[in-house]
Design a protein around this motif. Structure first.
Motif, PDB file in Angstrom:
ATOM      1  N   PRO A   1      16.695 -34.232   2.011  1.00  0.00           N
ATOM      2  CA  PRO A   1      17.195 -32.877   2.288  1.00  0.00           C
ATOM      3  C   PRO A   1      16.085 -31.842   2.154  1.00  0.00           C
ATOM      4  O   PRO A   1      14.966 -32.174   1.747  1.00  0.00           O
ATOM      5  N   SER A   2      16.386 -30.586   2.474  1.00  0.00           N
ATOM      6  CA  SER A   2      15.401 -29.512   2.379  1.00  0.00           C
ATOM      7  C   SER A   2      16.084 -28.205   2.017  1.00  0.00           C
ATOM      8  O   SER A   2      17.162 -27.895   2.548  1.00  0.00           O
ATOM      9  N   ARG A   3      15.460 -27.440   1.139  1.00  0.00           N
ATOM     10  CA  ARG A   3      15.986 -26.118   0.808  1.00  0.00           C
ATOM     11  C   ARG A   3      15.515 -25.073   1.811  1.00  0.00           C
ATOM     12  O   ARG A   3      15.979 -23.926   1.780  1.00  0.00           O
ATOM     13  N   TYR A   4      14.601 -25.459   2.732  1.00  0.00           N
ATOM     14  CA  TYR A   4      14.119 -24.532   3.746  1.00  0.00           C
ATOM     15  C   TYR A   4      14.924 -24.614   5.047  1.00  0.00           C
ATOM     16  O   TYR A   4      14.725 -23.817   5.936  1.00  0.00           O
ATOM     17  N   ASP A   5      15.769 -25.598   5.153  1.00  0.00           N
ATOM     18  CA  ASP A   5      16.522 -25.807   6.395  1.00  0.00           C
ATOM     19  C   ASP A   5      17.979 -26.055   6.041  1.00  0.00           C
ATOM     20  O   ASP A   5      18.323 -27.123   5.512  1.00  0.00           O
TER      21      ASP A   5
ATOM     22  N   HIS B   1      10.086 -38.989  14.077  1.00  0.00           N
ATOM     23  CA  HIS B   1       8.856 -38.264  14.371  1.00  0.00           C
ATOM     24  C   HIS B   1       7.793 -39.240  14.832  1.00  0.00           C
ATOM     25  O   HIS B   1       7.619 -40.312  14.248  1.00  0.00           O
ATOM     26  N   ASP B   2       7.115 -38.873  15.904  1.00  0.00           N
ATOM     27  CA  ASP B   2       6.019 -39.678  16.440  1.00  0.00           C
ATOM     28  C   ASP B   2       6.516 -41.039  16.924  1.00  0.00           C
ATOM     29  O   ASP B   2       7.648 -41.181  17.343  1.00  0.00           O
ATOM     30  N   GLY B   3       5.675 -42.045  16.885  1.00  0.00           N
ATOM     31  CA  GLY B   3       6.024 -43.336  17.465  1.00  0.00           C
ATOM     32  C   GLY B   3       5.579 -43.412  18.914  1.00  0.00           C
ATOM     33  O   GLY B   3       5.309 -42.402  19.576  1.00  0.00           O
ATOM     34  N   PHE B   4       5.476 -44.622  19.447  1.00  0.00           N
ATOM     35  CA  PHE B   4       5.030 -44.815  20.820  1.00  0.00           C
ATOM     36  C   PHE B   4       5.985 -44.166  21.816  1.00  0.00           C
ATOM     37  O   PHE B   4       7.192 -44.138  21.612  1.00  0.00           O
ATOM     38  N   MET B   5       5.433 -43.665  22.907  1.00  0.00           N
ATOM     39  CA  MET B   5       6.193 -43.084  24.014  1.00  0.00           C
ATOM     40  C   MET B   5       7.037 -41.893  23.542  1.00  0.00           C
ATOM     41  O   MET B   5       8.103 -41.630  24.080  1.00  0.00           O
ATOM     42  N   ASN B   6       6.525 -41.167  22.589  1.00  0.00           N
ATOM     43  CA  ASN B   6       7.242 -39.993  22.095  1.00  0.00           C
ATOM     44  C   ASN B   6       6.892 -38.798  22.970  1.00  0.00           C
ATOM     45  O   ASN B   6       5.714 -38.473  23.152  1.00  0.00           O
ATOM     46  N   PHE B   7       7.904 -38.157  23.534  1.00  0.00           N
ATOM     47  CA  PHE B   7       7.660 -37.003  24.404  1.00  0.00           C
ATOM     48  C   PHE B   7       8.397 -35.761  23.910  1.00  0.00           C
ATOM     49  O   PHE B   7       8.550 -34.785  24.631  1.00  0.00           O
ATOM     50  N   MET B   8       8.879 -35.801  22.654  1.00  0.00           N
ATOM     51  CA  MET B   8       9.617 -34.662  22.126  1.00  0.00           C
ATOM     52  C   MET B   8       8.652 -33.617  21.558  1.00  0.00           C
ATOM     53  O   MET B   8       7.757 -33.946  20.778  1.00  0.00           O
ATOM     54  N   HIS B   9       8.843 -32.361  21.964  1.00  0.00           N
ATOM     55  CA  HIS B   9       8.062 -31.263  21.392  1.00  0.00           C
ATOM     56  C   HIS B   9       8.835 -30.727  20.194  1.00  0.00           C
ATOM     57  O   HIS B   9       9.963 -30.260  20.327  1.00  0.00           O
ATOM     58  N   ARG B  10       8.220 -30.776  19.020  1.00  0.00           N
ATOM     59  CA  ARG B  10       8.901 -30.343  17.805  1.00  0.00           C
ATOM     60  C   ARG B  10       8.083 -29.235  17.153  1.00  0.00           C
ATOM     61  O   ARG B  10       7.088 -29.496  16.469  1.00  0.00           O
ATOM     62  N   ASP B  11       8.496 -28.014  17.375  1.00  0.00           N
ATOM     63  CA  ASP B  11       7.815 -26.868  16.785  1.00  0.00           C
ATOM     64  C   ASP B  11       8.465 -26.556  15.435  1.00  0.00           C
ATOM     65  O   ASP B  11       9.175 -25.555  15.274  1.00  0.00           O
ATOM     66  N   GLU B  12       8.257 -27.448  14.476  1.00  0.00           N
ATOM     67  CA  GLU B  12       8.877 -27.289  13.169  1.00  0.00           C
ATOM     68  C   GLU B  12       8.031 -27.987  12.125  1.00  0.00           C
ATOM     69  O   GLU B  12       7.237 -28.874  12.435  1.00  0.00           O
ATOM     70  N   GLU B  13       8.224 -27.571  10.896  1.00  0.00           N
ATOM     71  CA  GLU B  13       7.450 -28.122   9.789  1.00  0.00           C
ATOM     72  C   GLU B  13       8.272 -29.044   8.898  1.00  0.00           C
ATOM     73  O   GLU B  13       7.720 -29.861   8.165  1.00  0.00           O
ATOM     74  N   VAL B  14       9.583 -28.915   8.947  1.00  0.00           N
ATOM     75  CA  VAL B  14      10.450 -29.728   8.095  1.00  0.00           C
ATOM     76  C   VAL B  14      10.992 -30.891   8.911  1.00  0.00           C
ATOM     77  O   VAL B  14      11.747 -30.696   9.863  1.00  0.00           O
TER      78      VAL B  14
END
Length: 344
Positions: free
Chosen positions: A246-250, A229-242
């Protein structure tokens, strides 16, 4: 730990930017485990005819994990269906001198004409319980696994059926990395692999940028979740919260279904020389498998390399002793050409 120095020795002289035999022979004279590699490099197959007629050898040892959790050591081999072909020195001078991009052009033209190059993928496997049954260490990258004992098993194929449209975007920005594996494939205690797991990704972040895995040439083609997530030259669109694991939501971000089996160890872990080096057996066996004319060409290449005026008498003596330990007659012949006495 020797890997960066090996690369330095093989690259051009930093002062003159000329690749020179004396530097290579000096470095490897400290490392008799290199002999096996040189039986390939100084052999007739040392100059491939082109990319289509080259074997591919994974070198490193990985593990395959069964659903039951059982692990096996594995080596990967790629064999071209059109066979292995090489060039001798006079052919290489003629072909390379007329077109320095001959191998690239051959590959491009073959694909464009619909003659798609193909490689069959084979594996060799060893049960880790049998690791100590051989006269060498199976995790030693300078050794090959005998095919008469551990036969090649076909598992797949690779076909190149499309030429790339943009060489820089699709080739120069590629980032092959031995640390990126899929479930069911894992690492081993192979010393070189353990180094490469770090060094390749570190180099690629330096060469291509911190988000090089987002580039189309390197991004997975299947649906894939990572927590970058993030960092220099990041061009990824991430429409997510998790963006954590691990995660129990995903449901995708869960523990591996088939976890890597634990290794049970006793005693102390130390950085030391591989106990069963056995550096001279496989080089000797490979040399003795050559035909007489092939042996002679191998000898002449070594005589030429050792005749470099900056190669010292000490270094020549060491190499003659190495080859004499691999094959007594080979050492004698190289020594005779150099007007030296073979030593063991």
């Amino acid at each position: 730990m020797k890997f960066p120095d090996m690369v330095h020795a093989l690259k051009p002289n930093p002062k003159s930017h000329i690749q020179e035999n004396w530097r290579i022979l000096d470095f490897f004279s400290h490392h008799p485990e290199s002999l096996h590699m040189f039986t390939f490099l100084f052999d007739d197959i040392g100059i491939p005819q082109d990319y289509r007629h080259m074997d591919g050898f994974g070198v490193n040892t990985y593990t395959l994990i069964k659903k039951s959790g059982k692990a096996h050591y594995v080596k990967f081999h790629w064999k071209p269906t059109c066979g292995v072909k090489s060039l001798l020195e006079d052919e290489a001078i003629r072909v390379g001198g007329s077109n320095h991009s001959h191998a690239t052009q051959d590959l491009y033209d073959s694909i464009a004409a619909g003659h798609y190059p193909e490689w069959k993928l084979f594996i060799q496997i060893i049960d880790p319980d049998d690791e100590n049954k051989f006269d060498f260490d199976p995790l030693d990258v300078t050794k090959t696994w005998p095919e008469d004992i551990l036969p090649l098993q076909p598992v797949g194929r690779l076909v190149l059926n499309r030429n790339i449209d943009n060489f820089f975007a699709e080739n120069e920005q590629l980032a092959f990395c031995p640390s990126i594996v899929v479930p069911g494939v894992y690492y081993s205690d192979d010393k070189l692999l353990q180094t490469r797991i770090f060094s390749y990704s570190d180099t690629q972040r330096h060469r291509l940028g911190p988000n090089y895995l987002m580039l189309p040439a390197n991004a997975p083609k299947c649906s894939h979740h990572n927590d970058h997530h993030d960092g220099f030259m990041n061009f990824m669109h991430r429409d997510e919260e998790v963006n954590y694991f691990p995660s129990r939501y995903d449901p995708v971000r869960h523990a591996e279904k088939y976890p890597t089996p634990p290794v049970i160890l006793s005693g102390k872990r130390d950085k030391c020389v591989i106990p069963k080096e056995n550096n001279f057996k496989q080089p000797g066996e490979r040399y003795r498998s050559f035909s007489p004319d092939r042996k002679e060409r191998f000898i002449q290449r070594w005589v030429e390399a050792l005749s470099d005026p900056r190669v010292t008498h000490e270094i020549r003596s060491i190499w003659i002793s190495y080859w004499a330990q691999a094959d007594r007659y080979l050492g004698q012949k190289i020594a005779s050409h150099l007007n030296m006495r073979p030593t063991m």
